[in-house]
Write an enzyme that holds these catalytic residues in place. Structure first.
Site, PDB file in Angstrom:
ATOM      1  N   PHE A 111       7.103  -2.864   0.274  1.00 16.17           N
ATOM      2  CA  PHE A 111       7.043  -2.426   1.666  1.00 16.17           C
ATOM      3  C   PHE A 111       5.930  -1.409   1.879  1.00 16.17           C
ATOM      4  O   PHE A 111       5.444  -1.233   2.990  1.00 16.17           O
ATOM      5  CB  PHE A 111       8.416  -1.899   2.118  1.00 16.17           C
ATOM      6  CG  PHE A 111       8.561  -0.421   2.164  1.00 16.17           C
ATOM      7  CD1 PHE A 111       8.271   0.279   3.328  1.00 16.17           C
ATOM      8  CD2 PHE A 111       8.981   0.294   1.053  1.00 16.17           C
ATOM      9  CE1 PHE A 111       8.403   1.658   3.380  1.00 16.17           C
ATOM     10  CE2 PHE A 111       9.123   1.662   1.106  1.00 16.17           C
ATOM     11  CZ  PHE A 111       8.827   2.346   2.266  1.00 16.17           C
ATOM     12  N   LYS A 112       5.480  -0.755   0.795  1.00 24.25           N
ATOM     13  CA  LYS A 112       4.398   0.226   0.912  1.00 24.25           C
ATOM     14  C   LYS A 112       3.115  -0.388   1.491  1.00 24.25           C
ATOM     15  O   LYS A 112       2.306   0.312   2.088  1.00 24.25           O
ATOM     16  CB  LYS A 112       4.075   0.838  -0.455  1.00 24.25           C
ATOM     17  CG  LYS A 112       5.245   1.446  -1.211  1.00 24.25           C
ATOM     18  CD  LYS A 112       5.784   2.697  -0.562  1.00 24.25           C
ATOM     19  CE  LYS A 112       6.681   3.533  -1.456  1.00 24.25           C
ATOM     20  NZ  LYS A 112       7.984   2.930  -1.761  1.00 24.25           N
ATOM     21  N   ASP A 113       2.949  -1.703   1.307  1.00 25.70           N
ATOM     22  CA  ASP A 113       1.759  -2.361   1.869  1.00 25.70           C
ATOM     23  C   ASP A 113       1.683  -2.202   3.383  1.00 25.70           C
ATOM     24  O   ASP A 113       0.598  -2.149   3.945  1.00 25.70           O
ATOM     25  CB  ASP A 113       1.790  -3.862   1.558  1.00 25.70           C
ATOM     26  CG  ASP A 113       1.572  -4.182   0.081  1.00 25.70           C
ATOM     27  OD1 ASP A 113       0.809  -3.466  -0.585  1.00 25.70           O
ATOM     28  OD2 ASP A 113       2.174  -5.175  -0.392  1.00 25.70           O
ATOM     29  N   MET A 116       0.059   1.189   3.804  1.00 27.72           N
ATOM     30  CA  MET A 116      -1.216   1.401   3.097  1.00 27.72           C
ATOM     31  C   MET A 116      -2.351   0.570   3.680  1.00 27.72           C
ATOM     32  O   MET A 116      -3.491   1.032   3.751  1.00 27.72           O
ATOM     33  CB  MET A 116      -1.062   1.038   1.623  1.00 27.72           C
ATOM     34  CG  MET A 116      -0.305   2.046   0.828  1.00 27.72           C
ATOM     35  SD  MET A 116      -1.088   3.665   0.883  1.00 27.72           S
ATOM     36  CE  MET A 116       0.200   4.581   0.047  1.00 27.72           C
TER      37      MET A 116
END
Ligand SMILES: *Cc1c(COP(=O)(O)O)cnc(C)c1O
Length: 478
Positions: A111-113, A116
């Site tokens: 989910f960090k994508d 980012m």
């Protein structure tokens, strides 16, 4: 829009400055001076709209006109075109009024994508306007590092260094970080815990001469740009399920408190959120805090959900700031107590404020495994263990009349060992997200020591314009 530090001793900043600075010079975190509100009609117009359009509408009040609308729209389009699903963050129905929000269709399956990919573009845009460059240093318990190194590898003006706790991230996560193969991206294995890595980052920011020499910045979830990007999917998911007419609840697998704090921000902006439910693993400091008002640091336990193996949830300070009625001095007192005696007691009013919006529960290791197995058996869905923790907590907090949206934060292939142990099934990554075994890994192994890490960064960052270093003097491991 101006941004102010939760601790009130640092200068207020513009959006662009807050984006580049990360942590405030007084140790606090930047928050918008006031919450922008979206009207009922605006929220209603999100129903059925492409993700990028919702993203533009939600983010632009925070950008406040500092970036040209055309550029902002283009960066948002590009960021979410890297996702391998036309809905970007699709909802999957698990039962009546029971939904999973899959946040893992980006390039590193995390989910960090979501944050980012847009953050990298925004930062590079601002830096190239100013003809400047900077150095990003971060700590990762697994997913942030891969997502950041992947997102920033094409940013000409930025060198990125990510520390991870040696041996405490999954093999797949480590390979994602160590196989980027870009000269401006560096993975560093630290002998210590995630919290050790994070405190090295914090100490570097306090070490003013170093911070200014390399123009230090952060993209951990303390960066306002990341929180802002995460607010978007609360709106997109809720409006698909009938908001703003219908209110919804969210359950979020929580570590550093960035993801669920974005839900709180959505609520401040007017989204009708009934409950925000914090789901933790055995590192249950937040569940204990909500139950007792006593915020007490313990040792970090290693679990099969390493992205939640955290005691210090940095973004919780942002919530405290609002819970304290935006009283900087009160936040400073609590943070000083936390630093000096590893605990603080929340004043009753603050605890009540938090309980008005949030619930919290912890899930044990055994229960996590059982839940991965149960979901697989009952629905044929392979959930990663972080997601499974949230699914279990969501079940315990379900209200039959309110849609419950559980955030699914990683593709099961990122934690394939734990998934296999629980279900006997091999979770395969999709072809576009795979990191083949046997790819050459480039990683530096360093002691948990600020001075040593600073020395390494000074040796490897492209500090002075024009001096481009040759690649790969780091040690290579298998
Ligand atoms: C980062 C992460 C979390 C925790 O998110 P926070 O914003 O740190 O609370 C949960 N699950 C996974 C898989 C993650 O990568």
């Amino acid at each position: 829009m101006r941004y102010i530090s939760t601790r009130g001793k640092a200068a207020s900043l513009s959006f662009k400055e807050a984006l580049l600075v990360g942590l405030a010079s007084d140790g606090g975190l930047y928050v918008p001076e006031a919450w922008p509100k979206l009207s009922f009609g605006e929220m209603k117009s999100f129903q059925g709209k492409p993700y990028a359009q919702v993203a533009f509408a939600v983010m632009s009040p925070f950008v406040g006109g500092e970036i040209d609308d055309i550029d902002l729209r283009r960066m948002i389009e590009e960021a979410y075109a890297t996702f391998h699903h036309p809905a970007v963050t699709p909802l999957v129905q698990m039962g009546p009024n029971d939904w999973l929000l899959e946040l893992f269709h980006g390039p590193t399956l995390a989910f960090k994508d979501v944050a980012m990919q847009i953050l990298a573009r925004l930062m590079d845009h601002v830096l190239s306007e100013r003809e400047e460059r900077l150095t990003i240093v971060g700590a990762t318990s697994g997913d942030t590092g891969g997502a950041a190194l992947e997102a920033f590898k094409t940013c000409d003006g930025i060198d990125t260094f990510f520390m991870f706790p040696n041996g405490k991230v999954s093999d797949f996560q480590r390979r994602q970080m160590t196989t980027i193969g870009a000269e401006n991206c560096h993975a560093i294995a630290i002998d210590g815990s995630f919290d050790d890595c994070q405190s090295i980052v914090k100490d570097m920011f306090r070490h003013q001469s170093f911070a200014s020499t390399v123009r230090l910045s952060a993209v951990n979830s303390i960066n306002w740009g990341r929180v802002m990007a995460q607010v978007v999917y609360y709106f997109s998911a809720a409006t698909v399920l009938g908001a703003p007419e219908q209110s919804v609840s969210f359950t979020v697998p929580t570590g550093n408190f960035g993801d669920i704090y974005a839900g709180f921000v959505a609520k401040q902006m007017g989204l009708p959120i009934n409950r925000l439910v914090i789901a933790t693993n055995e590192n249950d400091i937040l569940a204990r805090t909500l139950a007792t008002g006593d915020h007490r640091l313990g040792p970090v336990k290693s679990t099969i959900t390493p992205s939640m193996d955290i005691q210090i949830s940095s973004n919780f300070e942002r919530l405290l700031f609002d819970a304290a009625g935006r009283d900087h001095a009160l936040v400073r007192d609590l943070m000083t107590a936390l630093r000096d005696s590893r605990r603080y007691r929340l004043p009753d009013k603050m605890l009540q404020f938090i309980r008005d919006s949030f619930d919290a529960d912890a899930v044990s290791e055994v229960e996590t495994q059982e839940e991965v197995a149960r979901i697989w058996k009952e629905t044929g869905y392979l959930a990663d263990p972080h997601t499974a923790i949230a699914v279990k907590v969501a079940r315990d907090h379900a209200d039959p009349d309110v849609p419950m949206i559980t955030l699914s934060t990683a593709h099961p292939a990122k934690f394939s060992n734990a998934v296999r142990d629980a279900t006997g099934e091999a979770a395969r990554p999709p072809i576009w997200g795979d990191v083949p075994l046997g790819s050459t890994e480039t990683v530096a192994h360093l002691a948990s020591d600020r001075a040593r890490v600073e020395e390494y960064i000074l040796q490897h960052a492209r500090l002075t314009q024009g001096s481009v270093r040759s690649f790969a003097s780091e040690g290579v491991t298998s």
